[in-house]
Write a protein that holds these residues in place. Sequence first.
Motif, PDB file in Angstrom:
ATOM      1  N   SER A 109     -12.625 -15.089  18.919  1.00  0.00           N
ATOM      2  CA  SER A 109     -11.891 -15.225  17.652  1.00  0.00           C
ATOM      3  C   SER A 109     -12.142 -16.597  17.034  1.00  0.00           C
ATOM      4  O   SER A 109     -12.351 -16.717  15.817  1.00  0.00           O
ATOM      5  CB  SER A 109     -10.386 -15.033  17.896  1.00  0.00           C
ATOM      6  OG  SER A 109     -10.111 -13.774  18.460  1.00  0.00           O
TER       7      SER A 109
ATOM      8  N   LEU B 147      -2.982 -13.891  15.940  1.00  0.00           N
ATOM      9  CA  LEU B 147      -2.795 -12.465  15.674  1.00  0.00           C
ATOM     10  C   LEU B 147      -3.908 -11.640  16.297  1.00  0.00           C
ATOM     11  O   LEU B 147      -3.675 -10.545  16.815  1.00  0.00           O
ATOM     12  CB  LEU B 147      -2.732 -12.232  14.161  1.00  0.00           C
ATOM     13  CG  LEU B 147      -2.420 -10.813  13.693  1.00  0.00           C
ATOM     14  CD1 LEU B 147      -1.039 -10.381  14.173  1.00  0.00           C
ATOM     15  CD2 LEU B 147      -2.500 -10.726  12.164  1.00  0.00           C
ATOM     16  N   ASP B 148      -5.131 -12.183  16.267  1.00  0.00           N
ATOM     17  CA  ASP B 148      -6.263 -11.431  16.814  1.00  0.00           C
ATOM     18  C   ASP B 148      -6.167 -11.267  18.331  1.00  0.00           C
ATOM     19  O   ASP B 148      -6.737 -10.338  18.889  1.00  0.00           O
ATOM     20  CB  ASP B 148      -7.582 -12.117  16.443  1.00  0.00           C
ATOM     21  CG  ASP B 148      -8.779 -11.225  16.693  1.00  0.00           C
ATOM     22  OD1 ASP B 148      -8.783 -10.078  16.225  1.00  0.00           O
ATOM     23  OD2 ASP B 148      -9.711 -11.671  17.391  1.00  0.00           O
TER      24      ASP B 148
ATOM     25  N   VAL C 276      -3.455  -8.062  18.321  1.00  0.00           N
ATOM     26  CA  VAL C 276      -3.776  -6.758  17.723  1.00  0.00           C
ATOM     27  C   VAL C 276      -5.278  -6.564  17.508  1.00  0.00           C
ATOM     28  O   VAL C 276      -5.702  -5.489  17.091  1.00  0.00           O
ATOM     29  CB  VAL C 276      -3.045  -6.574  16.371  1.00  0.00           C
ATOM     30  CG1 VAL C 276      -1.548  -6.574  16.583  1.00  0.00           C
ATOM     31  CG2 VAL C 276      -3.441  -7.645  15.369  1.00  0.00           C
ATOM     32  N   ASN C 277      -6.092  -7.592  17.773  1.00  0.00           N
ATOM     33  CA  ASN C 277      -7.553  -7.480  17.719  1.00  0.00           C
ATOM     34  C   ASN C 277      -8.027  -6.880  16.389  1.00  0.00           C
ATOM     35  O   ASN C 277      -8.769  -5.905  16.352  1.00  0.00           O
ATOM     36  CB  ASN C 277      -8.054  -6.631  18.898  1.00  0.00           C
ATOM     37  CG  ASN C 277      -9.523  -6.887  19.195  1.00  0.00           C
ATOM     38  OD1 ASN C 277     -10.063  -7.928  18.861  1.00  0.00           O
ATOM     39  ND2 ASN C 277     -10.170  -5.923  19.837  1.00  0.00           N
ATOM     40  N   TYR C 278      -7.617  -7.505  15.301  1.00  0.00           N
ATOM     41  CA  TYR C 278      -7.925  -6.997  13.959  1.00  0.00           C
ATOM     42  C   TYR C 278      -9.224  -7.541  13.376  1.00  0.00           C
ATOM     43  O   TYR C 278      -9.744  -7.005  12.396  1.00  0.00           O
ATOM     44  CB  TYR C 278      -6.788  -7.374  13.003  1.00  0.00           C
ATOM     45  CG  TYR C 278      -6.826  -8.840  12.633  1.00  0.00           C
ATOM     46  CD1 TYR C 278      -7.478  -9.282  11.485  1.00  0.00           C
ATOM     47  CD2 TYR C 278      -6.266  -9.796  13.477  1.00  0.00           C
ATOM     48  CE1 TYR C 278      -7.560 -10.625  11.173  1.00  0.00           C
ATOM     49  CE2 TYR C 278      -6.342 -11.140  13.177  1.00  0.00           C
ATOM     50  CZ  TYR C 278      -6.980 -11.549  12.025  1.00  0.00           C
ATOM     51  OH  TYR C 278      -7.071 -12.878  11.733  1.00  0.00           O
ATOM     52  N   LEU C 279      -9.772  -8.616  13.965  1.00  0.00           N
ATOM     53  CA  LEU C 279     -10.849  -9.365  13.321  1.00  0.00           C
ATOM     54  C   LEU C 279     -12.096  -8.520  13.098  1.00  0.00           C
ATOM     55  O   LEU C 279     -12.758  -8.628  12.053  1.00  0.00           O
ATOM     56  CB  LEU C 279     -11.187 -10.622  14.136  1.00  0.00           C
ATOM     57  CG  LEU C 279     -12.096 -11.658  13.467  1.00  0.00           C
ATOM     58  CD1 LEU C 279     -11.533 -12.087  12.115  1.00  0.00           C
ATOM     59  CD2 LEU C 279     -12.285 -12.874  14.369  1.00  0.00           C
TER      60      LEU C 279
ATOM     61  N   TYR D  67     -12.194  -5.380  12.427  1.00  0.00           N
ATOM     62  CA  TYR D  67     -11.959  -4.518  11.274  1.00  0.00           C
ATOM     63  C   TYR D  67     -12.017  -5.315   9.972  1.00  0.00           C
ATOM     64  O   TYR D  67     -12.537  -4.834   8.964  1.00  0.00           O
ATOM     65  CB  TYR D  67     -10.601  -3.825  11.422  1.00  0.00           C
ATOM     66  CG  TYR D  67     -10.479  -3.026  12.688  1.00  0.00           C
ATOM     67  CD1 TYR D  67     -11.130  -1.783  12.814  1.00  0.00           C
ATOM     68  CD2 TYR D  67      -9.753  -3.495  13.777  1.00  0.00           C
ATOM     69  CE1 TYR D  67     -11.047  -1.050  13.986  1.00  0.00           C
ATOM     70  CE2 TYR D  67      -9.652  -2.771  14.949  1.00  0.00           C
ATOM     71  CZ  TYR D  67     -10.302  -1.545  15.051  1.00  0.00           C
ATOM     72  OH  TYR D  67     -10.215  -0.823  16.212  1.00  0.00           O
ATOM     73  N   LEU D  68     -11.494  -6.544  10.006  1.00  0.00           N
ATOM     74  CA  LEU D  68     -11.554  -7.399   8.821  1.00  0.00           C
ATOM     75  C   LEU D  68     -13.003  -7.728   8.462  1.00  0.00           C
ATOM     76  O   LEU D  68     -13.405  -7.647   7.292  1.00  0.00           O
ATOM     77  CB  LEU D  68     -10.767  -8.685   9.068  1.00  0.00           C
ATOM     78  CG  LEU D  68     -10.848  -9.748   7.952  1.00  0.00           C
ATOM     79  CD1 LEU D  68     -10.233  -9.219   6.665  1.00  0.00           C
ATOM     80  CD2 LEU D  68     -10.150 -11.034   8.391  1.00  0.00           C
TER      81      LEU D  68
END
Length: 519
Positions: free
Chosen positions: A56, A267-268, A271-274, A276-277
């Motif tokens: 991240s 946050l990553d 929820v491991n969103y990076l 998807y972003l």
Amino acid sequence: MNTPARTSGHPKGLYVLFATEMWERFNYYGMRAILVLFMTQALLFNDKFASNLYGSYIGLIYLSPLLGGYVADRFWGNKRSILVGGLVMAAGELILFACGSLYHSSPDLSTFLFFTGLGFMIAGNGFFKPNISSLVGQLYPDNDTRKDAAYTIFYMGINTGGMLGPIACGFVGNTGDPADFKWAFLVGAIAMVISVIVQKIYHNKYVRNPQGQILGETPGTGAPTVDPVTGEKHLTVPPPPKAMLNPVTIVLGMLCFSGVMVAAMYLDTTVNYLFYLLGGSFLFIIFYILSDKNLSKEEKQRIWVMVIIAFFVVFFWGAYEQTGASLTFFADRQTDKHITASYEMPTAYFQSFNSAFIIIFAPIFAIIWQVLGKKQPATPTKMGIGLILVALGYWWIAHGVDNVTKPVSMIWLTGMYLLHTWGELCLSPIGLSLFNKLSPIRFASLLMAVWFLGNAGGNKLAGVLSGLYPDGGKTTSFLGYQISNLHEFFMLFVFMAGAAGVILLLLSKKLQKMMHGIQ
């Protein structure tokens, strides 16, 4: 008007930028060399969490220049952005020094300081990194034959810092006592302060264009252009609002940006969103560009070449950037680092190998391409070869650890880093140059963002894959592939990088046609 002084055929401004960048890279690579070791040995994060956080952090390091470059172009100028970014990075290292001083007595506060320090490092990098690189070419007139040599000299500055940083930070911080990691962060802060001092003292005197004007000034404050017909003077870029240059605004803005980066990183980890972003941003930019009806068929095909190249870049960096993650674990735990019977080399030193190899081999590769001339491989072919070389590096080390139960010789890591360096020289500078050549002028910045998104995605992937490291007898899996030992772990990268390289080589002729004469 004063003209820039010259040394050995180059403006002195080049050496000011060389020194400024060298000390910043000393700081960055020195800190990176001990980062996962600090997380696992001092903060006691588990390998998977540390690996994902590393991914991240590095991913956001590649994203932050998108904002930093925009703000510099519209409001602050390169000079102010470099100074502000450098000071914020120095502050980040000092926060990490405080974290390293308190981790034992105040673990909760130490964790908070750790995320805060990394957030400052990301924010500062976003304003420092893109702006100093853009000044190098501006030192020279258009079509000046010295430009290529200038970028080579500048590239040597980057790698000189990248070589010395891990050695210095490893010497004071990677001693075997987790309490000493804080000294590595302090050394990084000192290097960053030196970088800022060099830039502050010498920029106005030497970093000037061929007409003698200071480079990187606030937009709208340079010399105006004169209309040849009417004689009217016009500023090429309107000056920014005064509020944007107010020191209070700058400080508050950087604090907010650093806070956003802290939140994005934290946050990553939950929820491991990076991914998807990054993927969403990639698709949005491509859709936005290709929806422009003014693009010609040739321009659209060239853009598709860049999209495809950026996709393959993800696999390259996903394998290559294990350097600061799983390969650091391997160097620390499964490599015999004894130089003599009584001296054991610090783990962090391994991260200086790549930069040392680049300093040695970059001129050699440049000579090879020059000698081959028109017979040299096309750019997509070179990049496919780069992926194959990374795969071969992992095959080499996978062979070295197969059926071995004790720490292995340093020859395996050293050989792998050599092959990876050759792969980098075939892909990284070549790909960046290709994007500059293929981009339509009106979309040059957005398409450079596509390149950085590929880099960011690859670095985030590196962190996720590092979390599969099979230490302590655990078994992990990736897309159904079972990993129960180091041989199987390293073979994952052989398959991934090797398959990507082969596919890119097969696509090379088609991509060359779509490039319409640009090589």
